[in-house]
Design a protein around this motif. Structure first.
Motif, PDB file in Angstrom:
ATOM      1  N   MET A  73      53.467  59.688  28.307  1.00  0.00           N
ATOM      2  CA  MET A  73      53.095  58.369  28.789  1.00  0.00           C
ATOM      3  C   MET A  73      52.908  57.432  27.596  1.00  0.00           C
ATOM      4  N   SER A  74      53.374  56.247  27.722  1.00  0.00           N
ATOM      5  CA  SER A  74      53.325  55.265  26.643  1.00  0.00           C
ATOM      6  C   SER A  74      52.001  54.510  26.651  1.00  0.00           C
ATOM      7  N   ASP A  75      51.475  54.236  25.449  1.00  0.00           N
ATOM      8  CA  ASP A  75      50.271  53.413  25.320  1.00  0.00           C
ATOM      9  C   ASP A  75      50.634  51.936  25.265  1.00  0.00           C
ATOM     10  N   LYS A  76      51.922  51.659  25.321  1.00  0.00           N
ATOM     11  CA  LYS A  76      52.377  50.281  25.242  1.00  0.00           C
ATOM     12  C   LYS A  76      52.200  49.591  26.593  1.00  0.00           C
ATOM     13  N   LEU A  77      52.034  48.288  26.520  1.00  0.00           N
ATOM     14  CA  LEU A  77      51.863  47.473  27.712  1.00  0.00           C
ATOM     15  C   LEU A  77      53.219  47.238  28.372  1.00  0.00           C
ATOM     16  N   SER A  78      53.319  47.607  29.651  1.00  0.00           N
ATOM     17  CA  SER A  78      54.572  47.397  30.371  1.00  0.00           C
ATOM     18  C   SER A  78      54.598  45.995  30.962  1.00  0.00           C
ATOM     19  N   GLU A  79      55.780  45.576  31.363  1.00  0.00           N
ATOM     20  CA  GLU A  79      55.928  44.269  31.985  1.00  0.00           C
ATOM     21  C   GLU A  79      55.117  44.194  33.275  1.00  0.00           C
ATOM     22  N   ALA A  80      55.140  45.274  34.055  1.00  0.00           N
ATOM     23  CA  ALA A  80      54.381  45.305  35.310  1.00  0.00           C
ATOM     24  C   ALA A  80      52.873  45.230  35.044  1.00  0.00           C
ATOM     25  N   GLN A  81      52.403  45.914  34.002  1.00  0.00           N
ATOM     26  CA  GLN A  81      50.985  45.851  33.660  1.00  0.00           C
ATOM     27  C   GLN A  81      50.582  44.453  33.222  1.00  0.00           C
ATOM     28  N   LEU A  82      51.429  43.805  32.435  1.00  0.00           N
ATOM     29  CA  LEU A  82      51.136  42.454  31.994  1.00  0.00           C
ATOM     30  C   LEU A  82      51.110  41.503  33.185  1.00  0.00           C
ATOM     31  N   GLU A  83      52.082  41.624  34.068  1.00  0.00           N
ATOM     32  CA  GLU A  83      52.125  40.767  35.251  1.00  0.00           C
ATOM     33  C   GLU A  83      50.877  40.963  36.115  1.00  0.00           C
ATOM     34  N   SER A  84      50.470  42.199  36.290  1.00  0.00           N
ATOM     35  CA  SER A  84      49.260  42.495  37.065  1.00  0.00           C
ATOM     36  C   SER A  84      48.030  41.888  36.391  1.00  0.00           C
ATOM     37  N   PHE A  85      47.943  42.030  35.076  1.00  0.00           N
ATOM     38  CA  PHE A  85      46.835  41.453  34.316  1.00  0.00           C
ATOM     39  C   PHE A  85      46.780  39.939  34.504  1.00  0.00           C
ATOM     40  N   LEU A  86      47.929  39.285  34.399  1.00  0.00           N
ATOM     41  CA  LEU A  86      47.976  37.827  34.534  1.00  0.00           C
ATOM     42  C   LEU A  86      47.571  37.382  35.937  1.00  0.00           C
ATOM     43  N   ASN A  87      48.046  38.093  36.955  1.00  0.00           N
ATOM     44  CA  ASN A  87      47.672  37.753  38.328  1.00  0.00           C
ATOM     45  C   ASN A  87      46.175  37.943  38.573  1.00  0.00           C
ATOM     46  N   GLU A  88      45.630  39.048  38.081  1.00  0.00           N
ATOM     47  CA  GLU A  88      44.190  39.306  38.232  1.00  0.00           C
ATOM     48  C   GLU A  88      43.370  38.242  37.495  1.00  0.00           C
ATOM     49  N   THR A  89      43.850  37.857  36.332  1.00  0.00           N
ATOM     50  CA  THR A  89      43.142  36.851  35.548  1.00  0.00           C
ATOM     51  C   THR A  89      43.139  35.511  36.274  1.00  0.00           C
ATOM     52  N   CYS A  90      44.270  35.121  36.828  1.00  0.00           N
ATOM     53  CA  CYS A  90      44.339  33.872  37.608  1.00  0.00           C
ATOM     54  C   CYS A  90      43.407  33.946  38.807  1.00  0.00           C
ATOM     55  N   ASP A  91      43.418  35.076  39.489  1.00  0.00           N
ATOM     56  CA  ASP A  91      42.555  35.239  40.663  1.00  0.00           C
ATOM     57  C   ASP A  91      41.081  35.132  40.294  1.00  0.00           C
ATOM     58  N   SER A  92      40.704  35.711  39.154  1.00  0.00           N
ATOM     59  CA  SER A  92      39.292  35.669  38.756  1.00  0.00           C
ATOM     60  C   SER A  92      38.843  34.257  38.397  1.00  0.00           C
ATOM     61  N   LEU A  93      39.751  33.434  37.912  1.00  0.00           N
ATOM     62  CA  LEU A  93      39.416  32.059  37.540  1.00  0.00           C
ATOM     63  C   LEU A  93      39.302  31.125  38.739  1.00  0.00           C
ATOM     64  N   ARG A  94      40.118  31.363  39.721  1.00  0.00           N
ATOM     65  CA  ARG A  94      40.300  30.367  40.769  1.00  0.00           C
ATOM     66  C   ARG A  94      39.154  30.235  41.740  1.00  0.00           C
ATOM     67  N   GLY A  95      38.405  31.315  41.974  1.00  0.00           N
ATOM     68  CA  GLY A  95      37.378  31.236  43.004  1.00  0.00           C
ATOM     69  C   GLY A  95      38.046  30.974  44.339  1.00  0.00           C
ATOM     70  N   ASP A  96      37.678  29.884  45.002  1.00  0.00           N
ATOM     71  CA  ASP A  96      38.271  29.558  46.301  1.00  0.00           C
ATOM     72  C   ASP A  96      39.406  28.538  46.177  1.00  0.00           C
ATOM     73  N   ARG A  97      39.866  28.314  44.957  1.00  0.00           N
ATOM     74  CA  ARG A  97      40.942  27.346  44.719  1.00  0.00           C
ATOM     75  C   ARG A  97      42.277  28.062  44.556  1.00  0.00           C
ATOM     76  N   ASP A  98      43.347  27.310  44.528  1.00  0.00           N
ATOM     77  CA  ASP A  98      44.694  27.841  44.408  1.00  0.00           C
ATOM     78  C   ASP A  98      44.912  28.446  43.018  1.00  0.00           C
ATOM     79  N   ALA A  99      45.322  29.713  42.978  1.00  0.00           N
ATOM     80  CA  ALA A  99      45.547  30.405  41.702  1.00  0.00           C
ATOM     81  C   ALA A  99      46.647  29.747  40.879  1.00  0.00           C
ATOM     82  N   GLU A 100      47.615  29.142  41.523  1.00  0.00           N
ATOM     83  CA  GLU A 100      48.714  28.467  40.818  1.00  0.00           C
ATOM     84  C   GLU A 100      48.199  27.409  39.842  1.00  0.00           C
TER      85      GLU A 100
END
Length: 160
Positions: free
Chosen positions: A1-28
């Motif tokens: 198993m690779s310790d490197k960050l995959s594209e899917a992991q990065l995408e998931s991280f970015l989506n989670e980060t947007c969700d955590s910021l938005r509260g009840d507002r649009d993540a976009e």
């Protein structure tokens, strides 16, 4: 198993980060802030690797510590240069008026790196809602910076 960050992991991280910021507002609405911090972190991680490789080379060439420090601040020896105001260690220390600080840091990156074409200066970290509140607060930005702290975004840490 690779310790490197995959594209899917990065995408998931970015989506989670947007969700955590938005509260009840649009993540976009927060994606441009997250992408800007992603860019800043990646730029810093790559710059730090280049800087340390350069430092080693200069040490092997017998330069004094002050000569090395001076040489490491020369813009022309880097493909992409991170000015002091935009260096990750400085950015993560900022707690007050972080939006203004980031806009100044991105403006300085743009000024030092003509290839950026002014794209970073288009992000308004002090944007206000219709009610006059900041869309993203300094506290939100501090948390966003913390979220990216342990993410390693240099080429050797990416699996894509």
């Amino acid at each position: 198993m690779s310790d490197k960050l995959s594209e899917a992991q990065l995408e998931s991280f970015l989506n989670e980060t947007c969700d955590s910021l938005r509260g009840d507002r649009d993540a976009e609405a927060f994606m441009e802030y997250v992408i800007a911090i992603l860019f800043l972190k990646r730029l810093n991680d790559r710059f730090n690797l280049d800087r340390e490789a350069r430092r080693s080379k200069l040490m092997m060439n017998g330069l004094t510590p002050s000569q090395i420090d001076e040489d490491l601040e020369r813009r022309e020896v880097y493909r992409l240069f991170v000015p002091k105001i935009a260096r990750w260690d400085k950015v993560k220390q900022q707690k007050e008026e972080l939006g203004t600080y980031l806009m100044e840091a991105f403006a300085e990156i743009d000024a030092m790196n003509p290839g950026c074409l002014g794209l970073l200066n288009t992000i308004d970290f002090n944007q206000r809602t219709e009610k006059g509140d900041k869309l993203i607060t300094s506290a939100d930005l501090v948390e966003l910076i913390k979220d990216f702290e342990n993410l390693r975004l240099s080429d050797d840490n990416l699996d894509f």
